[in-house]
Scaffold this motif. Sequence first.
Motif, PDB file in Angstrom:
ATOM      1  N   TYR A 148       8.312  31.730  22.260  1.00 44.81           N
ATOM      2  CA  TYR A 148       6.961  31.487  22.917  1.00 44.81           C
ATOM      3  C   TYR A 148       7.102  30.474  23.718  1.00 44.81           C
ATOM      4  CZ  TYR A 148       5.568  34.302  18.670  1.00 44.81           C
ATOM      5  OH  TYR A 148       5.271  35.332  17.947  1.00 44.81           O
ATOM      6  N   ASP A 149       5.918  30.079  24.418  1.00 41.80           N
ATOM      7  CA  ASP A 149       6.022  28.981  25.229  1.00 41.80           C
ATOM      8  C   ASP A 149       6.021  27.578  24.271  1.00 41.80           C
ATOM      9  OD1 ASP A 149       5.530  30.257  27.541  1.00 41.80           O
ATOM     10  OD2 ASP A 149       3.447  29.871  27.409  1.00 41.80           O
ATOM     11  N   GLU A 150       5.592  27.572  22.845  1.00 43.92           N
ATOM     12  CA  GLU A 150       5.627  26.476  21.969  1.00 43.92           C
ATOM     13  C   GLU A 150       7.062  26.427  21.125  1.00 43.92           C
ATOM     14  OE1 GLU A 150       3.357  29.138  21.967  1.00 43.92           O
ATOM     15  OE2 GLU A 150       1.628  27.942  22.876  1.00 43.92           O
ATOM     16  N   GLY A 151       7.746  27.574  21.275  1.00 47.32           N
ATOM     17  CA  GLY A 151       8.907  27.504  20.541  1.00 47.32           C
ATOM     18  C   GLY A 151       9.553  28.942  19.990  1.00 47.32           C
ATOM     19  N   MET A 152      10.436  29.073  19.034  1.00 48.15           N
ATOM     20  CA  MET A 152      11.206  30.240  18.726  1.00 48.15           C
ATOM     21  C   MET A 152      10.266  31.354  17.992  1.00 48.15           C
ATOM     22  SD  MET A 152      14.867  30.973  16.936  1.00 48.15           S
ATOM     23  CE  MET A 152      14.241  30.424  15.437  1.00 48.15           C
ATOM     24  N   ALA A 153      10.155  32.272  18.600  1.00 48.39           N
ATOM     25  CA  ALA A 153       9.392  33.531  17.921  1.00 48.39           C
ATOM     26  C   ALA A 153      10.312  34.144  16.875  1.00 48.39           C
ATOM     27  CB  ALA A 153       8.887  34.381  18.713  1.00 48.39           C
ATOM     28  N   CYS A 154      11.717  34.597  17.118  1.00 52.35           N
ATOM     29  CA  CYS A 154      12.417  35.389  16.477  1.00 52.35           C
ATOM     30  C   CYS A 154      13.741  35.333  16.996  1.00 52.35           C
ATOM     31  CB  CYS A 154      11.944  36.837  16.696  1.00 52.35           C
ATOM     32  SG  CYS A 154      12.544  37.484  18.285  1.00 52.35           S
ATOM     33  N   TYR A 155      14.777  35.621  16.128  1.00 52.38           N
ATOM     34  CA  TYR A 155      16.140  35.868  16.588  1.00 52.38           C
ATOM     35  C   TYR A 155      16.831  37.174  16.154  1.00 52.38           C
ATOM     36  CZ  TYR A 155      17.597  34.342  11.761  1.00 52.38           C
ATOM     37  OH  TYR A 155      17.472  34.192  10.457  1.00 52.38           O
ATOM     38  N   VAL A 156      17.715  37.644  16.995  1.00 49.22           N
ATOM     39  CA  VAL A 156      18.382  38.836  16.439  1.00 49.22           C
ATOM     40  C   VAL A 156      19.776  38.721  16.726  1.00 49.22           C
ATOM     41  CG1 VAL A 156      18.660  41.381  16.931  1.00 49.22           C
ATOM     42  CG2 VAL A 156      16.619  40.336  17.580  1.00 49.22           C
ATOM     43  N   ASP A 157      20.664  38.732  15.505  1.00 42.05           N
ATOM     44  CA  ASP A 157      22.199  38.784  15.343  1.00 42.05           C
ATOM     45  C   ASP A 157      22.706  39.880  15.705  1.00 42.05           C
ATOM     46  OD1 ASP A 157      22.140  35.982  14.784  1.00 42.05           O
ATOM     47  OD2 ASP A 157      21.941  36.290  12.653  1.00 42.05           O
ATOM     48  N   TYR A 158      23.810  40.065  16.519  1.00 51.42           N
ATOM     49  CA  TYR A 158      24.413  41.330  17.175  1.00 51.42           C
ATOM     50  C   TYR A 158      25.919  40.864  17.282  1.00 51.42           C
ATOM     51  CZ  TYR A 158      24.248  39.308  21.766  1.00 51.42           C
ATOM     52  OH  TYR A 158      24.081  38.431  22.901  1.00 51.42           O
TER      53      TYR A 158
ATOM     54  N   GLU B 193      10.316  43.241  21.040  1.00 49.73           N
ATOM     55  CA  GLU B 193       9.286  43.865  20.134  1.00 49.73           C
ATOM     56  C   GLU B 193       8.788  43.011  19.242  1.00 49.73           C
ATOM     57  OE1 GLU B 193      11.529  47.155  18.466  1.00 49.73           O
ATOM     58  OE2 GLU B 193      11.228  48.293  20.210  1.00 49.73           O
ATOM     59  N   LEU B 194       9.631  42.297  18.629  1.00 50.49           N
ATOM     60  CA  LEU B 194       9.235  41.118  17.350  1.00 50.49           C
ATOM     61  C   LEU B 194       8.407  39.822  18.201  1.00 50.49           C
ATOM     62  CD1 LEU B 194      12.581  40.820  15.244  1.00 50.49           C
ATOM     63  CD2 LEU B 194      10.535  42.061  14.856  1.00 50.49           C
ATOM     64  N   THR B 195       8.743  39.871  19.316  1.00 45.53           N
ATOM     65  CA  THR B 195       8.162  38.793  20.037  1.00 45.53           C
ATOM     66  C   THR B 195       6.712  39.090  20.421  1.00 45.53           C
ATOM     67  OG1 THR B 195      10.261  37.704  20.932  1.00 45.53           O
ATOM     68  CG2 THR B 195       8.151  36.913  22.234  1.00 45.53           C
TER      69      THR B 195
ATOM     70  N   ARG C 162      10.355  35.603  12.777  1.00 43.91           N
ATOM     71  CA  ARG C 162      10.991  36.920  12.430  1.00 43.91           C
ATOM     72  C   ARG C 162      12.544  37.228  12.950  1.00 43.91           C
ATOM     73  NH1 ARG C 162       5.531  37.066  14.348  1.00 43.91           N
ATOM     74  NH2 ARG C 162       4.220  38.292  13.071  1.00 43.91           N
ATOM     75  N   SER C 163      13.108  38.137  12.189  1.00 43.45           N
ATOM     76  CA  SER C 163      14.553  38.345  12.408  1.00 43.45           C
ATOM     77  C   SER C 163      15.074  39.628  12.438  1.00 43.45           C
ATOM     78  CB  SER C 163      15.375  37.255  11.626  1.00 43.45           C
ATOM     79  OG  SER C 163      15.311  37.915  10.435  1.00 43.45           O
ATOM     80  N   ALA C 164      16.176  39.863  12.822  1.00 42.74           N
ATOM     81  CA  ALA C 164      16.941  41.176  12.529  1.00 42.74           C
ATOM     82  C   ALA C 164      18.153  40.914  12.893  1.00 42.74           C
ATOM     83  CB  ALA C 164      16.366  42.096  13.943  1.00 42.74           C
TER      84      ALA C 164
ATOM     85  N   TYR D 138      13.238  42.470   9.892  1.00 42.90           N
ATOM     86  CA  TYR D 138      12.305  41.985   9.231  1.00 42.90           C
ATOM     87  C   TYR D 138      11.207  41.340  10.175  1.00 42.90           C
ATOM     88  CZ  TYR D 138       9.542  38.654   6.286  1.00 42.90           C
ATOM     89  OH  TYR D 138       8.703  37.821   5.388  1.00 42.90           O
ATOM     90  N   ASP D 139       9.965  42.037  10.161  1.00 40.71           N
ATOM     91  CA  ASP D 139       8.939  41.374  10.881  1.00 40.71           C
ATOM     92  C   ASP D 139       7.754  40.533  10.500  1.00 40.71           C
ATOM     93  OD1 ASP D 139       7.408  43.280   9.394  1.00 40.71           O
ATOM     94  OD2 ASP D 139       7.289  44.920  11.025  1.00 40.71           O
ATOM     95  N   GLY D 140       8.204  40.051   9.384  1.00 41.19           N
ATOM     96  CA  GLY D 140       7.260  39.179   8.345  1.00 41.19           C
ATOM     97  C   GLY D 140       6.309  39.786   7.533  1.00 41.19           C
TER      98      GLY D 140
END
Length: 423
Positions: free
Chosen positions: A57-67, A104-106, A115-117, A140-142
Amino acid sequence: PSAEPAEPQPEEPSVPDEAPARQDEPETPDSTEPDEGPDPDAPLTLAAQRSRYYGMYDEGMACYVDYPRLRLTGSSAKEFPALARTLATQNAAVYDEAYRTGMELTALERDETIRSAEIAQYVTRADRQALSLLYSHFRYDGGSTSDYRYSAVTLSSETGEALTLGDIVCDLAGLPALLETRLREAYPDVSFHALAQVLSSGSVFEEDGDTTSAPDYVWALGYESLEFYFDPGLIADEALGPLHITLRFDAQDGLVQDRFLTRPRLYAELLAHQTQVSADLDGDGTLDTLRLEVPAALDGTWSVESIRLTINGTEQAFPCPANTAQVQVYLLHLRDRVCLYAQCTDADGINTLLVLSLDSSGAALAGTYPGLGLHIRTEDGAQWNDLLTDPSQFLLDERVSAESALLTAAYHAAADGTPEIGQ
């Protein structure tokens, strides 16, 4: 959004002329195995990366996805160039999925949840015949529940092309009946639904004219078996989670083409964090059942407290070192025994190697090696973590703290399964 490594990696180590003496290392017996010369069917050599995509987001992290990313190393990269090119394409496809998931999570409604994946990668076979990769996808979408599914791809080592079940199984039309029999044996109390439709997909011509070779279930090729995975809700109540069955080559004559019956003298499998395997743990010709669970908790960051094993119904738990954030579990198939290596990595990137001896009665801790982990190499300006595929020769790095020097030495699995310096 941007993609960047999940955690800082140590600098490329230098290999000393002589491996340093390790303090307080348990003695291991000299190998008494005969010198048979190079194994013509030796496993491929591989290295992997774990990267992270951040949705912002503009304000900071919305999610992360490890791959993950995977590549051939050493002589394998030179001998199998087509496979190396296919892996590069596969890596790009996995990144694309991570990017889509992150977007999609963002796009979900904002709240305080990060949120994370995760897309996790496991190697079920890596030799001159095939490279088979199993992926688990967690999201995990919250909400109160999370999403979990499998995917897999099996590639010809020679051509790099994707193999279908029809390329491997001798009697594709008879496969649905074999799968149904094995499912009912493995899950006698489960009420199945849509079983005939799912099991026949990809193997027979369906009435609606769909002749696709891709089945609705997921399959992966092992050294001694075919593994089949069914996502939650596909053929049974979703609350049961994913279902998994094995068709062993030695239990069904003529199951697969002869060339897939060839396997290396020694090999190691990178296991999924929730799986069940059959193996002769005593070397007496009788198959034993081993179930592995590596439960992880998400509380801001991932943490793993223990490794759980169930052998022939006997449950055991082995604690991980404090602050363990990641675990890789390998099943090593040696000449007359099977053992387990668990590489536990903490939040600072420091490894501890746990070695477990296995037999039909259970598991025992054979050794704990603080600071010891699989080699990290630099190739094409990026750092890659070696995967353990060949127990007869592998590199281990030793580093007991973030400030200490990193030392690399060549090892092999000794007669009792513990790591021993030298090849």
